[in-house]
Scaffold this active site. Structure first.
Site, mmCIF file in Angstrom:
data_model
loop_
_atom_site.group_PDB
_atom_site.id
_atom_site.type_symbol
_atom_site.label_atom_id
_atom_site.label_comp_id
_atom_site.label_asym_id
_atom_site.label_seq_id
_atom_site.Cartn_x
_atom_site.Cartn_y
_atom_site.Cartn_z
ATOM 1 N N THR A 111 10.333 109.425 -8.893
ATOM 2 C CA THR A 111 9.985 108.208 -9.623
ATOM 3 C C THR A 111 8.722 107.616 -9.015
ATOM 4 O O THR A 111 8.607 107.495 -7.789
ATOM 5 C CB THR A 111 11.137 107.183 -9.596
ATOM 6 O OG1 THR A 111 10.746 106.006 -10.310
ATOM 7 C CG2 THR A 111 11.537 106.804 -8.180
ATOM 8 N N HIS A 113 24.421 109.088 1.953
ATOM 9 C CA HIS A 113 24.740 109.383 3.344
ATOM 10 C C HIS A 113 26.086 110.097 3.506
ATOM 11 O O HIS A 113 26.416 110.571 4.605
ATOM 12 C CB HIS A 113 24.744 108.090 4.165
ATOM 13 C CG HIS A 113 24.339 108.277 5.587
ATOM 14 N ND1 HIS A 113 24.142 109.520 6.157
ATOM 15 C CD2 HIS A 113 24.074 107.388 6.584
ATOM 16 C CE1 HIS A 113 23.787 109.387 7.415
ATOM 17 N NE2 HIS A 113 23.743 108.088 7.709
#
Length: 508
Positions: free
Chosen positions: A424, A481
């Site tokens: 992006t 994560h």
């Protein structure tokens, strides 16, 4: 044998679509894969091709209607025949069906993905008038657009359900057109006015005769008039930028920002426009909010930012862009360089290209690269499939093609699904860098920062420091994560950085 045409699924999370335009009418011949209708969803606008060749025998869903996926929107007859033989019969059948059904309902259209209501400004026809298909029937105003709405069919306007000034939800029935247009009976007089029955969704609007807006000094929507009333503004003092001088929401907010509340320029400074107001979310904003919250709740987000020296790429592009354009027929941008570096890093560290499925890790066989494309009406993410198998030129060409077709509503549904990693470009709007939210079910997303020149300390092989002007760019990796550790993200970004700073590949 007839073939049902259905509303396609434009993505895994898409459950409905709005038909914005039919390219064919009942009785027309269509070829297989010929564009049949255009749809709009919260992710993509696209032209949908015909699944078979034949005669479009029935259109079940009108323009402006929103229906769920797999809904039958049209029927195509078996074998294609000459239009001269089939069209009159189809037309007669359609007219008969309209007469049997008692008329065609005219609905408030959806003028964009974020538009959920519209205000009827003016009726261009009155009850009893004859209307032709596609002839302007009424005028509407929304926060984004003023437009004349055409009649979906030819016939007589037999009923007006929403008066001028009424604000109603999209897909609300505002009028009814009878089966076929006919000349008035000899000696009879056309209807001048009609009592308007308010629809259920606009029950607060009283039954009143339809009148003209032509004698109004100020043309504006109810929202604009409410803002003006709340801020003690005289709309006669505000120039309108809308159709026929209509005052839009942007006009009145601009006036407030420059002059404050009250019609006098000497008025005391006003609080921020709309301060304290409670306004509903638009449809697009509600969907975006839902997806973003779902992503943040699903993935524990971590972000890491790396500064990349793009000087080598900048100089190479400046040196090669003219020849590249002449050789390939399209512009050389920075995106194929960045995409190539991302693909190289994903190949070295496939965990960043993986995704979680329950308690298992799905390592994807291919790199399907999502590229966010900003549009005037929103944002979509077309996908470059098997990006790791493409040459530099092929990658650059595909990037240019997808961006162009995204902006011209030519993308196919499957071209916006199945990405495994997304890029992006936050820097295109001037930002230093962005901290993006992961595009589920992916596990990572890379935000591209703005390209700028900076004074940088360079150290040579002997340890001598010098200051030089370099072209630098910040890139931010957002990652899940649960799946990707900090060490994995660091190794990925170092490989990405190395590829760009030591670029040694040919542009072919």
């Amino acid at each position: 044998m007839p073939t049902d045409v259905i509303m396609p699924q434009m993505g895994e999370s898409i459950v409905e679509g709005t038909i914005t335009k039919w390219f064919k009418k009942a009785g027309d011949r269509v070829e297989k894969d010929e564009p049949l209708f255009e749809i709009s969803t919260d992710k993509v606008d696209a032209e949908i091709p015909s699944p078979v060749a034949g005669i479009l025998s029935e259109i079940k869903v009108l323009e402006g209607a929103t229906v769920g996926i797999n809904t039958v929107v049209a029927v195509i007859g078996g074998a294609a025949v000459q239009p001269e033989a089939s069209a009159p019969a189809a037309k007669l059948a359609t007219q008969q069906a309209l007469r049997d059904a008692g008329g065609t309902e005219v609905v408030m259209p959806q003028m964009g993905e974020s538009i959920f209501e519209g205000t009827i400004i003016k009726w261009l026809k009155k009850v009893g008038d004859s209307v032709e298909k596609d002839e302007p029937l009424f005028e509407i105003s929304t926060d984004k657009v003023d437009a004349e709405i055409p009649a979906p069919v030819a016939g007589l306007l037999t009923e007006i359900r929403s008066p001028e000034g009424a604000t109603v939800d999209v897909n609300t029935v505002v009028a009814v057109i009878g089966g076929s247009a006919a000349a008035p009976v000899a000696g009879s007089k056309p209807t001048k006015t009609a009592t308007v029955a308010a629809p259920e969704k606009a029950a607060s609007v009283p039954a009143v005769p339809v009148t003209s807006n032509d004698d109004r000094k100020v043309r504006s929507s109810p929202l604009v008039r409410r803002i003006a009333k709340d801020n003690n503004l005289d709309l006669n003092q505000i120039a309108g930028s809308g159709s026929d001088g209509r005052i839009t929401k942007e006009d009145v907010l601009r006036h407030l920002s420059h002059h404050g509340s009250g019609s006098s320029r000497a008025a005391a400074p006003a609080p921020p426009p709309l301060s304290g107001d409670l306004v509903p979310m638009t449809k697009m904003r509600a969907i975006i909010a839902q997806r973003m919250v779902e992503s943040v709740r699903t993935s524990p987000h971590v972000h890491t930012v790396y500064k990349v020296d793009m000087t080598r790429i900048v100089r190479l592009r400046e040196r090669e862009k003219a020849a590249f354009q002449q050789r390939n027929g399209f512009n050389l941008t920075y995106m194929p360089f960045i995409a190539t570096a991302a693909i190289e890093a994903l190949r070295r560290f496939p965990i960043v290209n993986a995704s979680l499925q329950g308690t298992s890790i799905q390592y994807h066989q291919n790199i399907n690269l999502g590229i966010a494309v900003a549009l005037e009406w929103g944002l979509i993410v077309p996908v470059i499939r098997q990006a790791e198998q493409r040459s530099f030129v092929d990658l650059a060409r595909t990037l240019a093609d997808l961006a162009n077709r995204a902006r011209t509503k030519k993308l196919m549904p499957e071209e916006t699904t199945g990405s495994t990693f997304t890029l992006t470009n936050a820097g295109v709007f001037g930002g230093e860098f962005g901290t993006p939210i992961i595009n589920q079910p992916e596990s990572a997303i890379l935000a591209i920062g703005g390209l700028r020149k900076e004074a940088v300390v360079l150290t040579d092989a002997e340890g001598n420091d010098t200051i030089a002007i370099r072209s630098v760019q910040l890139h931010c990796l957002g990652f899940d994560h649960r799946l990707i550790d900090g060490a994995d993200s660091g190794k990925f970004m170092l490989e990405f950085k190395k590829t760009l700073e030591t670029w040694d590949r040919k542009l072919d």
